[in-house]
Design a protein around this motif. Structure first.
Motif, PDB file in Angstrom:
ATOM      1  N   ALA A 106      -7.922  18.876  21.195  1.00 36.97           N
ATOM      2  CA  ALA A 106      -9.072  19.100  20.308  1.00 36.97           C
ATOM      3  C   ALA A 106      -8.805  20.251  19.339  1.00 36.97           C
ATOM      4  O   ALA A 106      -9.074  20.139  18.133  1.00 36.97           O
ATOM      5  N   THR A 125     -14.987  15.912  20.072  1.00 34.80           N
ATOM      6  CA  THR A 125     -13.776  15.543  19.334  1.00 34.80           C
ATOM      7  C   THR A 125     -13.689  14.026  19.211  1.00 34.80           C
ATOM      8  O   THR A 125     -13.620  13.317  20.220  1.00 34.80           O
ATOM      9  N   GLY A 128      -8.412  13.466  18.717  1.00 33.42           N
ATOM     10  CA  GLY A 128      -7.604  14.653  18.945  1.00 33.42           C
ATOM     11  C   GLY A 128      -6.127  14.351  18.740  1.00 33.42           C
ATOM     12  O   GLY A 128      -5.761  13.230  18.377  1.00 33.42           O
TER      13      GLY A 128
END
Ligand code: NZQ
Ligand code: ZN
Length: 385
Positions: A106, A125, A128
Motif C-alpha cells: 500500500a 488501497t 497496491g
C-alpha cells in the motif's frame, strides 16, 4: 442470509514441496524484494528453498521484520523499495511478515506524505504493489485475505488496514513448514484461527445454515487436530488440516452473508500494543469475558455452538450457552494458554480505562450491532483481569 458479494483473487498453491513453484508465479522481469522475519527461515531450510527458486530473478532481501510488524522497520523497507525500483514483493513468513508486506504494498503506491495515515485515516488501497507469499506459520489467514495489522512502538498503537488491492497474488502453503514451529507459536496459531471463526459466528442467528456449518466444521477440525499437531508437527496429515483450517478461517468465505463481531480482536490488539502480549493470547484473555458480558445477545449462537461443536446436549439454551463458554476457555487452557490478563502482567490496573479512553477518542462502537460502547469494553477488559 444477507446479500453479499464475494471475490477472492489469491491463488493458493497447497501441498508438499510446493515452495519451488514460486518461480513460475512471479513475472520474469520483476525486481523482487524478499521480506522475512527474525531469521527462523534460515534455520529450517525455507530460506534455501526460496532463494533457489528465485535464482533467475533480480532479488534484494530485507530481513528483520519483528512479530507485530513495526512501522519504523517497515519504513526502512519502503526506502529500499523506492531506492531500488522494486516492482514485486515476496513475503516469506507468518502473519507479521505478510502484514508488513501488505503495508509496503500500500505504502509503495501511496501519494500522501506520511504512510502512517494509511492506518489512521483508514485509506483503502484499491491497487497496491503486487506481492506473493510463502506462509511459514498457519494462524492469521493473512495469506488469503486483504487485511493487515501494523504496530507502532513509539505511540503504543496497533491498527488495522486493508483494501481490495491487498490480496496476495499467490500464496504457497506447504504444511511441512510447521515442523520447526515452537509449541508456543503452534498453540497461538490454533487459538487465533479458532477465534477468527468465533468472531464471524458468535453473533445472532441469521439463517445462514451453510455459513454456520462451514464455521462449525473449521472449529471441529481445529479441536481435532490440535493435540496431534502439538504432539508431532512432523505428522503431515494433521499439519495439512491445521494449515488449511487457518486459511479458511479468515479468507472471507465464512463471513459472507452473516454479521461479524470482531470486538475481541479490537480489545486484544490494545493488549498487544500496551503489553506486547502475543496476538492469540490476547484473544484468549478477552473472549470468555466478552461472551459472558454479551450473553443475552449471543446466547442462541452460543448454545448452537455448544451443541454442534462441543456436543453439549443437556439443559436449557442458557445452560448450553454458558457451558459452551466454559468449554472454550478450557480449550485455550488445555493448549497451555493463560486466559487472564494478570497471568501476563502485574501492571494491569488502569488497562480497561485506558482502552475505553482510546476507543472513545477513535469514536469506536464495536460488535455485530455496533452497540458495544467504550464503557462496555472497559467492563469486559476488567472482567478479564
Ligand atoms: O521472525 P521469525 O524468526 O521468522 O520467527 C517467527 C516469529 O518469531 C516464528 N516463526 C514463523 N514461522 C516459523 C517460525 N518459527 C519457526 N519455524 C517457522 N516455520 O513465529 C513467530 C511469530 O510469527 P508471527 O508472524 O508474528 O505470527 P503470526 O502468524 O501469529 O502473526 C501475528 C501477527 O498477525 C496479525 C497479528 O495482529 C500479529 O501482528 N494478524 C493479522 C491478521 C490478518 N492479516 O488477517 C489477522 C489476525 O487476527 C492478526 O491480527
Ligand atoms: Zn487474529
Amino acid at each position: 442470509m444477507n446479500n453479499f458479494e464475494f471475490k477472492n483473487p489469491t491463488k493458493i498453491i497447497f501441498g508438499k514441496d510446493t515452495i519451488k513453484k514460486i518461480e513460475s508465479e512471479i513475472p520474469a522481469n520483476a525486481k523482487v524484494l524478499m521480506l522475512y522475519g527474525g531469521g527462523s527461515i534460515k534455520k529450517n531450510g525455507i530460506y534455501d528453498q526460496v532463494t533457489k527458486a528465485l535464482s533467475n530473478f533480480d532479488v534484494i532481501e530485507f530481513g528483520g521484520i519483528p512479530a507485530n510488524p513495526e512501522y519504523d522497520t517497515l519504513m526502512k523497507a519502503l526506502k529500499v523499495i523506492k531506492d531500488e525500483n522494486i516492482s514485486y514483493l515476496l513475503a516469506v513468513g507468518g502473519g507479521s511478515v505478510i502484514d508488513g508486506t501488505k503495508f509496503l504494498s500500500a505504502a509503495a503506491v501511496y501519494e500522501g506524505d506520511t504512510p502512517w495515515d494509511i492506518l489512521t485515516k483508514k485509506v483503502r488501497t484499491q491497487k497496491g504493489m503486487p506481492f506473493g507469499t510463502v506462509l511459514t506459520l498457519p494462524a492469521t489467514g493473512s495469506e488469503m485475505n486483504s487485511g493487515a495489522v501494523i504496530t507502532r512502538a513509539e505511540t503504543k498503537e496497533k491498527l488495522a488496514m486493508g483494501g481490495p488491492g491487498l490480496f496476495p497474488e499467490f500464496s504457497v502453503l506447504d504444511p511441512q513448514v510447521i515442523t520447526s514451529i515452537p509449541e508456543r507459536q503452534l498453540v497461538n496459531g490454533i487459538t487465533d484461527a479458532f477465534t477468527h471463526v468465533l468472531e464471524q459466528y458468535m453473533t445472532y442467528p441469521i439463517e445462514a445454515s451453510l455459513q454456520d456449518r462451514f464455521a462449525e466444521s473449521i472449529m471441529q477440525t481445529l479441536i481435532e487436530v490440535a493435540p496431534k499437531v502439538i504432539k508431532d508437527p512432523t505428522d503431515y496429515k494433521p499439519a495439512a488440516d491445521f494449515m488449511w483450517s487457518c486459511t479458511m478461517a479468515l479468507n472471507g468465505l465464512i463471513q459472507k452473508g452473516v454479521p461479524g463481531d470482531w470486538a475481541v480482536h479490537m480489545m486484544g490488539h490494545e493488549l498487544t500494543a500496551l503489553f506486547g502480549i502475543d496476538h492469540a493470547r490476547t484473544l484468549a484473555i478477552v473472549a470468555p469475558s466478552h461472551y459472558k458480558y454479551n450473553f443475552e445477545a449471543k446466547k442462541e449462537k452460543l448454545a448452537q455452538y455448544g451443541e454442534r461443536v462441543w456436543n453439549i446436549t443437556e439443559g436449557s439454551v442458557d445452560d448450553k450457552a454458558y457451558a459452551a463458554i466454559e468449554k472454550t476457555e478450557a480449550f485455550f487452557q488445555e493448549l497451555g494458554i493463560d486466559t487472564k490478563l494478570s497471568d501476563y502482567t502485574k501492571e494491569y490496573e488502569g488497562t480497561a480505562e485506558e482502552i475505553a479512553k482510546r476507543f472513545t477518542e477513535r469514536g469506536w462502537k464495536l460488535g455485530e450491532r455496533q452497540a458495544l460502547m467504550p464503557e462496555d469494553a472497559e467492563k469486559i477488559v476488567k472482567m478479564a483481569y
